[in-house]
Design a protein around this motif. Structure first.
Motif, PDB file in Angstrom:
ATOM      1  N   LEU A   1       0.546   5.196  -5.107  1.00 42.37           N
ATOM      2  CA  LEU A   1       1.279   4.881  -3.876  1.00 42.37           C
ATOM      3  C   LEU A   1       0.510   5.284  -2.626  1.00 42.37           C
ATOM      4  N   MET A   2      -0.480   6.167  -2.772  1.00 40.91           N
ATOM      5  CA  MET A   2      -1.301   6.531  -1.622  1.00 40.91           C
ATOM      6  C   MET A   2      -1.945   5.308  -0.982  1.00 40.91           C
ATOM      7  N   ALA A   3      -2.212   4.272  -1.787  1.00 42.03           N
ATOM      8  CA  ALA A   3      -2.861   3.067  -1.273  1.00 42.03           C
ATOM      9  C   ALA A   3      -1.983   2.315  -0.276  1.00 42.03           C
ATOM     10  N   ILE A   4      -0.667   2.513  -0.332  1.00 46.15           N
ATOM     11  CA  ILE A   4       0.223   1.865   0.640  1.00 46.15           C
ATOM     12  C   ILE A   4      -0.188   2.258   2.058  1.00 46.15           C
ATOM     13  N   ASN A   5      -0.466   3.534   2.250  1.00 44.92           N
ATOM     14  CA  ASN A   5      -0.825   4.028   3.586  1.00 44.92           C
ATOM     15  C   ASN A   5      -2.118   3.410   4.091  1.00 44.92           C
ATOM     16  N   GLU A   6      -3.141   3.396   3.252  1.00 45.39           N
ATOM     17  CA  GLU A   6      -4.455   2.925   3.680  1.00 45.39           C
ATOM     18  C   GLU A   6      -4.564   1.403   3.673  1.00 45.39           C
ATOM     19  N   ILE A   7      -4.126   0.775   2.590  1.00 43.34           N
ATOM     20  CA  ILE A   7      -4.357  -0.660   2.407  1.00 43.34           C
ATOM     21  C   ILE A   7      -3.367  -1.499   3.201  1.00 43.34           C
ATOM     22  N   MET A   8      -2.089  -1.209   3.046  1.00 42.25           N
ATOM     23  CA  MET A   8      -1.070  -2.013   3.721  1.00 42.25           C
ATOM     24  C   MET A   8      -0.754  -1.490   5.117  1.00 42.25           C
ATOM     25  N   GLY A   9      -0.976  -0.189   5.323  1.00 38.18           N
ATOM     26  CA  GLY A   9      -0.597   0.399   6.603  1.00 38.18           C
ATOM     27  C   GLY A   9      -1.687   0.445   7.639  1.00 38.18           C
ATOM     28  N   ALA A  10      -2.967   0.532   7.211  1.00 40.45           N
ATOM     29  CA  ALA A  10      -4.041   0.739   8.178  1.00 40.45           C
ATOM     30  C   ALA A  10      -5.148  -0.304   8.087  1.00 40.45           C
ATOM     31  N   GLN A  11      -5.759  -0.461   6.927  1.00 37.24           N
ATOM     32  CA  GLN A  11      -6.928  -1.331   6.800  1.00 37.24           C
ATOM     33  C   GLN A  11      -6.557  -2.810   6.721  1.00 37.24           C
ATOM     34  N   HIS A  12      -5.393  -3.096   6.159  1.00 37.93           N
ATOM     35  CA  HIS A  12      -4.888  -4.474   5.999  1.00 37.93           C
ATOM     36  C   HIS A  12      -5.831  -5.338   5.159  1.00 37.93           C
ATOM     37  N   ARG A  13      -6.517  -4.689   4.249  1.00 33.38           N
ATOM     38  CA  ARG A  13      -7.367  -5.373   3.279  1.00 33.38           C
ATOM     39  C   ARG A  13      -7.793  -4.321   2.254  1.00 33.38           C
TER      40      ARG A  13
END
Length: 368
Positions: free
Chosen positions: A263-275
């Motif tokens: 779930l940590m990837a939610i923050n980085e991938i969907m929340g910040a990097q958007h890729r």
């Protein structure tokens, strides 16, 4: 209080505080050796992380990732398992988040995509923890060794996928295409009045992380499964005698742990990097170990420890900018010292405190 035990406020409050003070004291000596003022460095670090809205936003953004990985380590720790694979599990969890976003972002709003992204990150993270869990439960392979190995396997797998399978067409960068609005979590600044957090990327995943903290607390201390996990972690022999299956507890606990890391990837991938991009985890999985240890594997302590490490990351960046002599490598040294004292030397002060409280609690005649 029996011999060798300490009051809860000492175990959960005073000892982590002493470890932190010792870490900052040694860090201050290092700063002093390079010719800088330690007190001034602390002032800059605190101001950079908590002194203005944007700094607070970046601190909370980093803390969000640490909460997820800290919870992952803590859940396994309660079962007597040391999950070192949070880095790889978060990495592969990013694949599940990216698949959900790539499939839905052009057709539905973000709030429809989010449940699928959460499920994808949790399922992929849990799946990456399944094989080490099975090997530990059925073959006796040590969970520390197998999870470390799976970190490297996960990195290799993601490198292959991002270069040869799911890379953006026509791009040389190892990353997917950028998500449309349907695959992007809103920033907290978009949900509350004003522009307090500035350009920081703190987003709705912070709320998800806090919800996960409550769910982990409820699981570990308010359910039968949580009782079995804690019993198995405290005394595996007694747990087996009580009818608790070691295989089931090991596998189920590691699946939950891997899901938290994913779930940590939610923050980085969907929340910040958007890729989805290469090496987006950036060491969050390993720092989660120190967060769980400093937080005593309790969700409240994990939140506080995650904020501390978020401050070190954000304030450290500000410090290296304001004080060029204190390089980014020096900031990593300071972070490493905190991890050292919170983790490897976590029981450094315990023997002296046990003696002190045993003496203070002894009857007057016995103390003489």
């Amino acid at each position: 209080m029996s011999a060798g035990q300490l009051p809860r406020w000492v175990d959960f409050g005073l000892i982590p505080a002493l470890n932190l003070i010792a870490a900052f004291f040694v860090s201050g000596l290092v700063v002093l050796l390079i010719g800088e003022n330690p007190l001034e460095a602390v002032e800059i670090l605190l101001w950079g992380s908590l002194g203005y809205g944007e700094g607070i936003g970046f601190t909370l953004f980093n803390a969000t990732s640490f909460i997820f990985t800290g919870l992952a380590v803590a859940v396994a720790f309660h079962a007597g398992l040391f999950n070192i694979g949070g880095e790889g599990q978060a990495y592969v969890g990013g694949l599940g988040v990216a698949f959900a976003c790539l499939a839905l972002d052009r057709y539905v709003p973000w709030w429809v995509t989010l449940p699928f992204a959460v499920a994808g990150g949790a399922l992929f993270g849990a799946a990456w923890a399944l094989i080490p869990a099975w090997l530990q439960a059925t073959r006796g392979s040590h969970i520390v060794i197998t999870t470390i190995m799976f970190n490297f396997i996960g990195a290799a797998l993601m490198g292959y996928l991002l270069v040869d399978v799911i890379a953006k067409p026509g791009s040389m960068q190892p990353e997917t295409r950028t998500f449309e609005d349907g695959g992007r979590l809103p920033l907290l600044d978009n949900l509350i009045p004003g522009d307090f957090f500035g350009t920081s990327q703190v987003n709705l995943s912070l709320v998800i992380a806090l919800i996960c903290c409550f769910l982990v607390w409820a699981l570990i201390w308010r359910t039968r499964l949580g009782y079995e996990i804690r019993t198995f972690g405290a005394n595996p022999t007694a747990a087996v005698y009580a009818g608790i299956s070691p295989v089931r507890i090991t596998i189920v606990t590691m699946l939950i742990s891997g899901a938290m890391a994913g779930l940590m990837a939610i923050n980085e991938i969907m929340g910040a990097q958007h890729r989805l991009l290469i090496e987006f985890v950036a060491g969050y999985g390993f720092v989660g170990i120190a967060v769980a240890l400093m937080g005593r594997a309790h969700p409240v302590g994990i939140v506080l420890a995650a904020i501390l490490f978020g401050m070190l990351y954000q304030g450290g960046a500000e410090l290296s900018f304001e004080k060029p002599a204190i390089t980014r490598d020096m900031i990593i040294v300071i972070q490493g010292l905190v991890i050292l004292f919170a983790g490897a030397l976590e029981y450094m002060f315990r023997p002296a405190l046990v003696q002190l409280f045993s003496f203070a609690g002894a009857p007057a005649g016995q103390a003489d």
